[in-house]
Write a protein that holds these residues in place. Structure first.
Motif, mmCIF file in Angstrom:
data_model
loop_
_atom_site.group_PDB
_atom_site.id
_atom_site.type_symbol
_atom_site.label_atom_id
_atom_site.label_comp_id
_atom_site.label_asym_id
_atom_site.label_seq_id
_atom_site.Cartn_x
_atom_site.Cartn_y
_atom_site.Cartn_z
ATOM 1 N N ASP A 59 3.160 -19.029 22.003
ATOM 2 C CA ASP A 59 4.481 -19.568 21.656
ATOM 3 C C ASP A 59 4.907 -19.212 20.236
ATOM 4 O OD1 ASP A 59 2.441 -21.046 20.638
ATOM 5 O OD2 ASP A 59 3.444 -22.984 20.843
ATOM 6 N N LYS A 60 4.128 -18.398 19.543
ATOM 7 C CA LYS A 60 4.521 -18.065 18.170
ATOM 8 C C LYS A 60 4.476 -16.554 17.914
ATOM 9 C CE LYS A 60 3.918 -22.237 15.544
ATOM 10 N NZ LYS A 60 3.729 -23.172 16.672
ATOM 11 N N PRO A 61 5.229 -15.786 18.694
ATOM 12 C CA PRO A 61 5.196 -14.334 18.489
ATOM 13 C C PRO A 61 5.852 -13.934 17.162
ATOM 14 C CG PRO A 61 6.895 -14.905 20.063
ATOM 15 C CD PRO A 61 6.154 -16.167 19.769
ATOM 16 N N ASN A 62 5.375 -12.890 16.571
ATOM 17 C CA ASN A 62 6.046 -12.354 15.379
ATOM 18 C C ASN A 62 6.111 -10.834 15.461
ATOM 19 O OD1 ASN A 62 3.878 -10.961 13.754
ATOM 20 N ND2 ASN A 62 2.949 -13.003 13.825
ATOM 21 N N ILE A 63 6.958 -10.302 14.598
ATOM 22 C CA ILE A 63 7.139 -8.858 14.540
ATOM 23 C C ILE A 63 7.102 -8.478 13.058
ATOM 24 C CG2 ILE A 63 9.656 -8.903 14.444
ATOM 25 C CD1 ILE A 63 9.695 -6.810 16.566
ATOM 26 N N VAL A 64 6.432 -7.394 12.725
ATOM 27 C CA VAL A 64 6.346 -6.982 11.320
ATOM 28 C C VAL A 64 7.257 -5.782 11.091
ATOM 29 C CG1 VAL A 64 4.818 -6.064 9.517
ATOM 30 C CG2 VAL A 64 3.989 -7.873 11.037
ATOM 31 N N THR A 65 8.106 -5.885 10.067
ATOM 32 C CA THR A 65 9.033 -4.793 9.726
ATOM 33 C C THR A 65 9.162 -4.728 8.211
ATOM 34 O OG1 THR A 65 10.980 -6.181 9.555
ATOM 35 C CG2 THR A 65 10.488 -5.336 11.731
ATOM 36 N N GLY A 66 9.879 -3.732 7.734
ATOM 37 C CA GLY A 66 10.236 -3.696 6.322
ATOM 38 C C GLY A 66 11.490 -4.524 6.109
ATOM 39 N N ALA A 67 11.729 -4.970 4.874
ATOM 40 C CA ALA A 67 12.939 -5.753 4.587
ATOM 41 C C ALA A 67 14.182 -4.872 4.711
ATOM 42 C CB ALA A 67 12.857 -6.349 3.186
ATOM 43 N N ASN A 68 13.962 -3.568 4.889
ATOM 44 C CA ASN A 68 15.080 -2.634 5.026
ATOM 45 C C ASN A 68 15.562 -2.497 6.464
ATOM 46 O OD1 ASN A 68 12.412 -1.467 5.311
ATOM 47 N ND2 ASN A 68 13.349 0.528 5.511
ATOM 48 N N VAL A 69 15.076 -3.341 7.378
ATOM 49 C CA VAL A 69 15.499 -3.169 8.776
ATOM 50 C C VAL A 69 16.985 -3.390 8.953
ATOM 51 C CG1 VAL A 69 13.432 -3.657 10.137
ATOM 52 C CG2 VAL A 69 14.866 -5.569 9.334
ATOM 53 N N GLN A 70 17.506 -2.732 9.959
ATOM 54 C CA GLN A 70 18.910 -2.890 10.309
ATOM 55 C C GLN A 70 19.087 -4.284 10.903
ATOM 56 O OE1 GLN A 70 21.200 -2.796 12.965
ATOM 57 N NE2 GLN A 70 22.868 -1.542 12.182
ATOM 58 N N VAL A 71 20.291 -4.811 10.790
ATOM 59 C CA VAL A 71 20.568 -6.191 11.180
ATOM 60 C C VAL A 71 20.206 -6.494 12.642
ATOM 61 C CG1 VAL A 71 22.982 -5.713 11.742
ATOM 62 C CG2 VAL A 71 22.308 -8.015 11.063
ATOM 63 N N CYS A 72 20.197 -5.469 13.498
ATOM 64 C CA CYS A 72 19.926 -5.734 14.913
ATOM 65 C C CYS A 72 18.510 -6.282 15.127
ATOM 66 C CB CYS A 72 20.181 -4.508 15.771
ATOM 67 S SG CYS A 72 19.074 -3.166 15.451
ATOM 68 N N TRP A 73 17.581 -5.985 14.218
ATOM 69 C CA TRP A 73 16.231 -6.540 14.342
ATOM 70 C C TRP A 73 16.249 -8.032 14.051
ATOM 71 C CZ3 TRP A 73 12.180 -4.318 16.563
ATOM 72 C CH2 TRP A 73 12.224 -2.934 16.739
ATOM 73 N N GLU A 74 17.083 -8.419 13.102
ATOM 74 C CA GLU A 74 17.206 -9.852 12.811
ATOM 75 C C GLU A 74 17.837 -10.560 14.004
ATOM 76 O OE1 GLU A 74 18.990 -10.319 8.859
ATOM 77 O OE2 GLU A 74 17.918 -8.492 8.309
ATOM 78 N N LYS A 75 18.786 -9.872 14.621
ATOM 79 C CA LYS A 75 19.420 -10.415 15.824
ATOM 80 C C LYS A 75 18.385 -10.606 16.916
ATOM 81 C CE LYS A 75 24.183 -8.970 16.264
ATOM 82 N NZ LYS A 75 25.078 -8.041 16.950
ATOM 83 N N PHE A 76 17.610 -9.560 17.147
ATOM 84 C CA PHE A 76 16.574 -9.654 18.173
ATOM 85 C C PHE A 76 15.681 -10.856 17.891
ATOM 86 C CE2 PHE A 76 12.057 -8.980 19.117
ATOM 87 C CZ PHE A 76 12.114 -9.072 20.494
ATOM 88 N N ALA A 77 15.238 -10.974 16.643
ATOM 89 C CA ALA A 77 14.308 -12.047 16.277
ATOM 90 C C ALA A 77 14.924 -13.415 16.548
ATOM 91 C CB ALA A 77 13.917 -11.907 14.810
ATOM 92 N N ARG A 78 16.206 -13.583 16.181
ATOM 93 C CA ARG A 78 16.822 -14.897 16.348
ATOM 94 C C ARG A 78 17.136 -15.197 17.814
ATOM 95 N NH1 ARG A 78 21.724 -16.115 12.469
ATOM 96 N NH2 ARG A 78 20.338 -15.096 10.979
ATOM 97 N N TYR A 79 17.714 -14.220 18.499
ATOM 98 C CA TYR A 79 18.105 -14.449 19.893
ATOM 99 C C TYR A 79 16.890 -14.652 20.801
ATOM 100 C CZ TYR A 79 22.850 -12.691 18.822
ATOM 101 O OH TYR A 79 24.104 -12.477 18.317
ATOM 102 N N PHE A 80 15.833 -13.910 20.536
ATOM 103 C CA PHE A 80 14.695 -13.962 21.455
ATOM 104 C C PHE A 80 13.492 -14.688 20.871
ATOM 105 C CE2 PHE A 80 17.378 -10.478 22.884
ATOM 106 C CZ PHE A 80 17.560 -10.837 24.201
ATOM 107 N N GLU A 81 13.745 -15.448 19.807
ATOM 108 C CA GLU A 81 12.749 -16.356 19.236
ATOM 109 C C GLU A 81 11.423 -15.683 18.907
ATOM 110 O OE1 GLU A 81 13.053 -19.566 22.132
ATOM 111 O OE2 GLU A 81 14.577 -20.451 20.851
ATOM 112 N N VAL A 82 11.545 -14.716 18.042
ATOM 113 C CA VAL A 82 10.358 -14.035 17.520
ATOM 114 C C VAL A 82 10.474 -14.107 16.000
ATOM 115 C CG1 VAL A 82 9.160 -11.811 17.355
ATOM 116 C CG2 VAL A 82 10.263 -12.461 19.500
ATOM 117 N N GLU A 83 9.422 -14.488 15.339
ATOM 118 C CA GLU A 83 9.482 -14.576 13.874
ATOM 119 C C GLU A 83 9.485 -13.164 13.283
ATOM 120 O OE1 GLU A 83 6.804 -15.870 10.022
ATOM 121 O OE2 GLU A 83 5.982 -16.147 12.029
ATOM 122 N N LEU A 84 10.379 -12.944 12.331
ATOM 123 C CA LEU A 84 10.456 -11.630 11.694
ATOM 124 C C LEU A 84 9.678 -11.692 10.388
ATOM 125 C CD1 LEU A 84 11.943 -8.951 12.331
ATOM 126 C CD2 LEU A 84 13.750 -9.694 10.816
#
Ligand SMILES: *Cc1c(COP(=O)(O)O)cnc(C)c1O
Length: 405
Positions: A59-84
């Protein structure tokens, strides 16, 4: 179907491990954003299935990215409940540091997302190093954290002009890649692609099979109906231009990028923040921003018909502001030269303006000093600077309302 033909061509372009006649796994989407949502969902589901099979919480998935990611990754994280989990940037280093990224990986990491062509400065992240470090970590821990490559811009650049660069399915941990057809895929807005390495990397339960349109149609997209014109356009471009055609166009873009970059360097006023190897764009900032800043340059360039965005970098480099010019297929050498010229004109104007405004402020101050009733407090450099900026802004505003844009 044209869509499948495009998927097959792009998968082979990205070196997917396919047999001669084997069909590639992938879908056409509205753009890279939708492609990334789908790739992210596939990673999340695979990870959940694995954790469940091992009797562990999922229940606590996360994804690792750089702070330079495009906004769509933040969208993915929020919409699909994955910690960025974002690797912070630093001044002078504007992409994800693979070592720091791998340090942040834990058992709940569904994937590490690398970017081939950072939105901010076009730089390619070191996917090969990331892959090698992650292979080691997986060996030590027994996890099998995969990699996704967001090649929205770089996916149609690197295969043509940097074929030796290993960033794609040649690296074993790269399980999916997205690319925008409407960036360097040379199609009008509204098309993107996501390709999976193998069938196993796209959980079967995410694919819906419908048969009421006459045949079995597997679908895995966020919305159902979608125009086919973009797919036809992509197919047309791929077969009309071929590998050679795309390579010529990308080489040309790169050459024009160099012309622009060298022109800007010659002015002596800018630091170049983009790299020679990367997406053909020039990102630059002022060497000296005490007199005027990048936003003012962006504003002034509009009068010459140029829309050159200025923006601040993400944490921890938010004090750096850059201007960015993306070189498209139709941006010629002549235009590159003209842009350098116009930037020089803007710089001269801004210099002259600052000189005028400064002398005006000095005169007002002198007047004040002569007035015995006013106590003059000596201004700090910062206060003087603020006044100059304020006066400048008013000046520009006044001109804008009268001016013909
Ligand atoms: C443009 C871009 C996206 C989003 O792509 P769209 O096709 O506009 O949805 C995602 N990631 C990166 C790195 C991009 O440059």
């Amino acid at each position: 179907m044209n869509k499948n033909r495009c998927v097959n061509m792009i998968a082979r372009l990205f070196n997917a491990p396919l047999e001669e006649a084997e069909a590639a796994v992938g879908v056409g989407t509205v753009g890279s954003s939708e492609a990334i949502m789908l790739a992210g969902l596939a990673f999340k589901r695979r990870w959940q299935n694995k954790m469940r099979a091992e009797g562990k919480p999922c229940d606590k998935p996360n994804i690792v990215t750089g702070a330079n990611v495009q906004v769509c990754w933040e969208k993915f994280a929020r919409y699909f409940e994955v910690e960025l989990k974002e690797v912070k940037l630093s001044e002078g280093y504007y992409v994800m540091d693979p070592e720091k990224a791998v340090e942040m990986v834990d058992e709940n990491t569904i994937c590490v997302a690398a970017i081939l062509g950072s939105t901010l400065n076009g730089e390619f992240e070191d996917v090969k190093l990331l892959n090698d470090l992650l292979v080691e970590k997986n060996k030590e821990t027994g996890w099998d954290t995969p990699i996704h490559v967001d090649a929205a811009s770089g996916g149609f650049i690197a295969p043509f002009i940097y074929p030796e660069l290993e960033w794609d399915f040649r690296l074993p941990l790269v399980k999916s890649i997205n690319v925008s057809g409407h960036k360097y895929g040379l199609v009008y807005a509204g098309i993107g692609w996501v390709i999976w390495r193998t069938k196993e990397d796209l959980p079967e339960e995410l694919i819906f099979h419908i048969n009421y349109l006459g045949a079995d149609q597997p679908t895995f997209t966020l919305n159902f109906s979608k125009g086919s014109s973009q797919i036809i356009a992509q197919y047309y471009q791929l077969i009309r231009l071929g590998f050679e055609g795309y390579r010529n166009i990308m080489e040309n873009c790169n050459e024009n990028m160099i012309v622009l970059k060298e022109g800007l360097e010659k002015t002596g006023r800018f630091n170049i923040i983009s790299k020679d190897i990367g997406v053909p764009l020039v990102a630059f900032s002022l060497k000296d921003n005490t007199q005027h800043n990048e936003f003012e340059i962006s504003d002034s360039l509009r009068r010459f018909g140029w829309i050159v965005p200025a923006y601040t970098m993400p944490p921890n480099a938010q004090h750096v502001t850059v201007l960015r010019v993306v070189i498209r297929e139709d941006f010629s050498r002549t235009l590159a030269e003209r842009l350098v010229n116009d930037i020089e004109k803007v710089m001269h104007e801004l210099d002259a303006l600052t000189a005028r405004v400064t002398s005006k402020i000095l005169i007002t101050e002198e007047k004040k000093e002569n007035d015995v009733n006013v106590t003059v407090v000596k201004k700090t450099e910062l206060e003087t600077q603020r006044e100059i900026t304020d006066a400048w802004k008013k000046f520009v505003k006044a001109r804008k309302t009268q001016g013909v844009c």
